[in-house]
Design a protein around this motif. Sequence first.
Motif, PDB file in Angstrom:
ATOM      1  N   ALA A  45      21.085 -19.308  -6.021  1.00  0.00           N
ATOM      2  CA  ALA A  45      21.632 -18.657  -7.212  1.00  0.00           C
ATOM      3  C   ALA A  45      20.867 -17.371  -7.520  1.00  0.00           C
ATOM      4  O   ALA A  45      21.465 -16.350  -7.892  1.00  0.00           O
ATOM      5  N   ALA A  46      19.542 -17.393  -7.349  1.00  0.00           N
ATOM      6  CA  ALA A  46      18.738 -16.189  -7.619  1.00  0.00           C
ATOM      7  C   ALA A  46      19.082 -15.081  -6.620  1.00  0.00           C
ATOM      8  O   ALA A  46      19.173 -13.906  -6.987  1.00  0.00           O
ATOM      9  N   ASP A  47      19.301 -15.457  -5.352  1.00  0.00           N
ATOM     10  CA  ASP A  47      19.691 -14.459  -4.349  1.00  0.00           C
ATOM     11  C   ASP A  47      21.062 -13.865  -4.661  1.00  0.00           C
ATOM     12  O   ASP A  47      21.298 -12.675  -4.437  1.00  0.00           O
ATOM     13  N   ALA A  48      21.964 -14.717  -5.179  1.00  0.00           N
ATOM     14  CA  ALA A  48      23.286 -14.218  -5.554  1.00  0.00           C
ATOM     15  C   ALA A  48      23.148 -13.187  -6.679  1.00  0.00           C
ATOM     16  O   ALA A  48      23.860 -12.172  -6.695  1.00  0.00           O
ATOM     17  N   LEU A  49      22.229 -13.413  -7.610  1.00  0.00           N
ATOM     18  CA  LEU A  49      21.993 -12.432  -8.681  1.00  0.00           C
ATOM     19  C   LEU A  49      21.449 -11.124  -8.110  1.00  0.00           C
ATOM     20  O   LEU A  49      21.875 -10.044  -8.515  1.00  0.00           O
ATOM     21  N   ALA A  50      20.515 -11.239  -7.161  1.00  0.00           N
ATOM     22  CA  ALA A  50      19.929 -10.032  -6.564  1.00  0.00           C
ATOM     23  C   ALA A  50      21.000  -9.231  -5.823  1.00  0.00           C
ATOM     24  O   ALA A  50      20.979  -8.001  -5.821  1.00  0.00           O
ATOM     25  N   THR A  51      21.963  -9.944  -5.218  1.00  0.00           N
ATOM     26  CA  THR A  51      23.055  -9.265  -4.516  1.00  0.00           C
ATOM     27  C   THR A  51      24.001  -8.584  -5.507  1.00  0.00           C
ATOM     28  O   THR A  51      24.481  -7.482  -5.270  1.00  0.00           O
ATOM     29  N   ALA A  52      24.248  -9.253  -6.633  1.00  0.00           N
ATOM     30  CA  ALA A  52      25.183  -8.718  -7.620  1.00  0.00           C
ATOM     31  C   ALA A  52      24.546  -7.596  -8.445  1.00  0.00           C
ATOM     32  O   ALA A  52      25.249  -6.728  -8.958  1.00  0.00           O
ATOM     33  N   TYR A  53      23.221  -7.623  -8.579  1.00  0.00           N
ATOM     34  CA  TYR A  53      22.514  -6.647  -9.423  1.00  0.00           C
ATOM     35  C   TYR A  53      21.455  -5.882  -8.614  1.00  0.00           C
ATOM     36  O   TYR A  53      20.271  -5.936  -8.934  1.00  0.00           O
ATOM     37  N   PRO A  54      21.889  -5.144  -7.582  1.00  0.00           N
ATOM     38  CA  PRO A  54      20.904  -4.495  -6.703  1.00  0.00           C
ATOM     39  C   PRO A  54      20.067  -3.435  -7.415  1.00  0.00           C
ATOM     40  O   PRO A  54      18.871  -3.304  -7.148  1.00  0.00           O
ATOM     41  N   GLU A  66      12.407 -11.485  -9.919  1.00  0.00           N
ATOM     42  CA  GLU A  66      12.342 -12.890  -9.518  1.00  0.00           C
ATOM     43  C   GLU A  66      12.137 -13.785 -10.757  1.00  0.00           C
ATOM     44  O   GLU A  66      12.803 -14.804 -10.922  1.00  0.00           O
ATOM     45  N   HIS A  67      11.253 -13.332 -11.625  1.00  0.00           N
ATOM     46  CA  HIS A  67      10.926 -14.072 -12.843  1.00  0.00           C
ATOM     47  C   HIS A  67      12.170 -14.225 -13.744  1.00  0.00           C
ATOM     48  O   HIS A  67      12.517 -15.331 -14.155  1.00  0.00           O
ATOM     49  N   VAL A  68      12.847 -13.123 -14.038  1.00  0.00           N
ATOM     50  CA  VAL A  68      14.009 -13.205 -14.935  1.00  0.00           C
ATOM     51  C   VAL A  68      15.206 -13.860 -14.250  1.00  0.00           C
ATOM     52  O   VAL A  68      16.009 -14.525 -14.916  1.00  0.00           O
ATOM     53  N   ALA A  69      15.309 -13.703 -12.929  1.00  0.00           N
ATOM     54  CA  ALA A  69      16.445 -14.309 -12.214  1.00  0.00           C
ATOM     55  C   ALA A  69      16.341 -15.836 -12.287  1.00  0.00           C
ATOM     56  O   ALA A  69      17.316 -16.518 -12.593  1.00  0.00           O
ATOM     57  N   ILE A  70      15.160 -16.374 -12.021  1.00  0.00           N
ATOM     58  CA  ILE A  70      14.984 -17.831 -12.075  1.00  0.00           C
ATOM     59  C   ILE A  70      15.197 -18.334 -13.513  1.00  0.00           C
ATOM     60  O   ILE A  70      15.852 -19.360 -13.732  1.00  0.00           O
ATOM     61  N   ALA A  71      14.691 -17.577 -14.489  1.00  0.00           N
ATOM     62  CA  ALA A  71      14.884 -17.972 -15.893  1.00  0.00           C
ATOM     63  C   ALA A  71      16.381 -17.998 -16.227  1.00  0.00           C
ATOM     64  O   ALA A  71      16.865 -18.910 -16.923  1.00  0.00           O
ATOM     65  N   TYR A  72      17.127 -17.017 -15.705  1.00  0.00           N
ATOM     66  CA  TYR A  72      18.575 -16.979 -15.966  1.00  0.00           C
ATOM     67  C   TYR A  72      19.279 -18.169 -15.301  1.00  0.00           C
ATOM     68  O   TYR A  72      20.144 -18.807 -15.911  1.00  0.00           O
ATOM     69  N   VAL A  73      18.905 -18.468 -14.065  1.00  0.00           N
ATOM     70  CA  VAL A  73      19.530 -19.587 -13.344  1.00  0.00           C
ATOM     71  C   VAL A  73      19.289 -20.893 -14.107  1.00  0.00           C
ATOM     72  O   VAL A  73      20.189 -21.733 -14.225  1.00  0.00           O
ATOM     73  N   GLU A  74      18.079 -21.044 -14.671  1.00  0.00           N
ATOM     74  CA  GLU A  74      17.796 -22.257 -15.430  1.00  0.00           C
ATOM     75  C   GLU A  74      18.623 -22.316 -16.715  1.00  0.00           C
ATOM     76  O   GLU A  74      19.109 -23.367 -17.109  1.00  0.00           O
ATOM     77  N   ALA A  75      18.793 -21.147 -17.370  1.00  0.00           N
ATOM     78  CA  ALA A  75      19.520 -21.109 -18.642  1.00  0.00           C
ATOM     79  C   ALA A  75      21.038 -21.162 -18.444  1.00  0.00           C
ATOM     80  O   ALA A  75      21.753 -21.792 -19.225  1.00  0.00           O
ATOM     81  N   SER A  76      21.543 -20.494 -17.404  1.00  0.00           N
ATOM     82  CA  SER A  76      22.995 -20.421 -17.163  1.00  0.00           C
ATOM     83  C   SER A  76      23.308 -20.685 -15.701  1.00  0.00           C
ATOM     84  O   SER A  76      23.653 -19.765 -14.963  1.00  0.00           O
ATOM     85  N   PRO A  77      23.176 -21.923 -15.244  1.00  0.00           N
ATOM     86  CA  PRO A  77      23.417 -22.198 -13.824  1.00  0.00           C
ATOM     87  C   PRO A  77      24.880 -21.942 -13.446  1.00  0.00           C
ATOM     88  O   PRO A  77      25.740 -21.911 -14.322  1.00  0.00           O
ATOM     89  N   ALA A 110      22.109  -3.384 -15.864  1.00  0.00           N
ATOM     90  CA  ALA A 110      22.825  -4.606 -15.465  1.00  0.00           C
ATOM     91  C   ALA A 110      24.307  -4.505 -15.816  1.00  0.00           C
ATOM     92  O   ALA A 110      25.164  -4.965 -15.056  1.00  0.00           O
ATOM     93  N   ARG A 111      24.619  -3.874 -16.956  1.00  0.00           N
ATOM     94  CA  ARG A 111      26.041  -3.697 -17.320  1.00  0.00           C
ATOM     95  C   ARG A 111      26.735  -2.824 -16.280  1.00  0.00           C
ATOM     96  O   ARG A 111      27.898  -3.061 -15.928  1.00  0.00           O
TER      97      ARG A 111
END
Lengths: 261, 284
Positions: A45-54, A66-77, A110-111
Amino acid sequence: MLSGYYQAFLDAVVGTDPRMLGAYLEDRAAVSNALVYRNTTFRGAADALATAYPAVARLAGEVYFEHVAIAYVEASPPRQRSLVGYGEGFADFLEDAPGIAEAPYLPDAARLDSAWLAAHRAPSQAPLAAADLAALRPERLAELVLKLHPSVRLLELGWNVHDAWKHNRADAPAKTHQVLPERQYVMLWRPAHEVETQVLSAAEARFFQTLACGGALGEAAEDALAVSQDFNTTLVFAGALEAGAFAAEQPDLDGKREEWW
Amino acid sequence: MIPLASPPPLPQRAGIGLKPDHYRAILDSAAEGLWLEAHPENYMVDGGPRLAWLEALRERHPLSFHGVGASLGGPDPIDSDHLGALKSLIARFEPAVVSEHVAWSAAGGRYFADLFPLPRTDEALCWLAERIDAFQMALRRAILIENPSVYLPLKSEMDEPDFLVELCKRTGCGLLLDVNNVFVSANNTGFDAAAYIDAIPGHLVGEVHLAGHEADARRGANLLIDTHGAPVAEPVWALYERLISRIGSRPTLIERDANIPAFDTLMAERGRADLALARQLEAA
C-alpha cells in the motif's frame, strides 16, 4: 474454525497480537513468519502511494514520505480490490500530519499529483475540434453550454507550488523553487495520451469553474469579467478549444445545430 | 458444466508478465510465439494510456489475465465492484486464460493487497470450492487457480496436491502450477518439492509460472520470499524440467514484478523456458 483462523491471522498480521495464530500452526515458533505478510501488506500500500504521489515523495524526501505513507495506510487502508486509485484522501491527511509545518505546501503538491492521476485515468474521449463550431453564428455562442473534456480537473491551491511540483514529477535534477503561500489556480487535462497542466488567473479559473458546473459560455464569461475586467473571453475560449479542453460529445451543441443551422 | 470461452488458447510457448516499463519494447519486438500476462486489477480504470497500450499489445499477442484481488478463500462476499470491472475487462480484451489464487486478501471490507494462506482443511476446501464455483458462474468461464507460496506451517488435514486436485474435481477449474511457489513453500514448511511436482496430474495443469525468490533479510535461506524480484533460481528450473518432461509442454510464464530488468534480459530468461518447451515438443 475457519472464522477463528481468519481472526487469529488478522490479529497477528494486521494487528499486533500473534498469540492466537500459534494454535493454528504445526510449529508455534514459526509465528514470527507472519511478519512476511505484515511487511508485504503495508509495503504494497505504501508503494502504491509512492507511485501515485511521485512529486510528493520527491519533495518530502524518502524518510519523511515513508513515515507519512505508513501512517496513512494505518489510518485509511485500501478498501478497493485494486491499488490503482488508492490514496484519494492523502492530501487532506497530510494537512494534519506531524512535521508538515516543515513543508506546508506538500498537501497542495499532493492535490496536484492526485488530479494528475485522475486526469490520466479518466475516460478517453476525443477533444472538440474548432471546426465543430465553425458554422455556428458567433452571436449565438453565448447561449451554448459546452461540456469540458472528461479528464479536466480544476484546482484552487493555497501555495503556488505548481512549478516545483511539475519539476519534481519528472526525474529532473534537484532545483530550488520558491514556494509561497499565494493562491494558485491550476487546470489539468488529458486531451490524448499526455496529461497537460496550466496555471490559470483567478478570472480564468472562474470561467472554467462555471463551465464545469454546466453554465453557458456567456454566463462563464460574465462570471470571469466580474473577477477581472481584463478577462478576454475570445482569447481564453479559443486557447482552451485549441488545447483540447472540451469534450467531443456535446449534447447541447447537437441540439442547437438542428435548431440554428 | 461451464462452457469454456471462445478465444484461442495460449500457445505452448513461454510468455512474460506485462509491465509498463516494457510496453514500447514489446510493441517493437518481433519475438515470435510471445504471449503476455497482465494483472487485470492494474487496468481497472475508466480510460487513458494504460488501456490504450493493452489494446495495442493485445492485437499482436495472446493475453492471459492473472487476477490478484478476488480473495476467493476469504470471509467477505465476492466483491461486486471488482467482479463487474473484471467482467468488462474480459469482455473487452478476450483473454485466453483467466486465473486466480488459492488465497484470501480481504476481510471486513479492507483489502490487504497480499495473498494470505488458508489451512488445507475440509472446511476450507468446501468454502473455496463454493467460491470458485460462484466466481466461474459469474464469469461464465472456467478459471485456473494457482498454488500459493507459503510462509506459515498451518495445521492441515491434507497435502497441497490433494487439496488442489480436489478443488479441480469439485469445480471444473484447472491449475496454474507455480513451480517457484512449490520450491519456496517446500523450503519454508518442510516438504519434498519433487514429490509434490510428481503428484500433480498433468491433465489439470493449464499454465505454469516461473519466478525468482529471495532469502528473508532476517532469517536467511530458512525463509524464502516469493518476491518476483530476481531471476528464476536453478533448482526451480530443475523442477520445471522435471515437470514438463513428465506432463509435456504447457504455456509457461516468466513472472517478474520487482527489480524489473531490461526487456532483453527478461526475454533471454523467457528464451530459456521457450527452448525447454521446444525440446519437449520435439521429444513428444
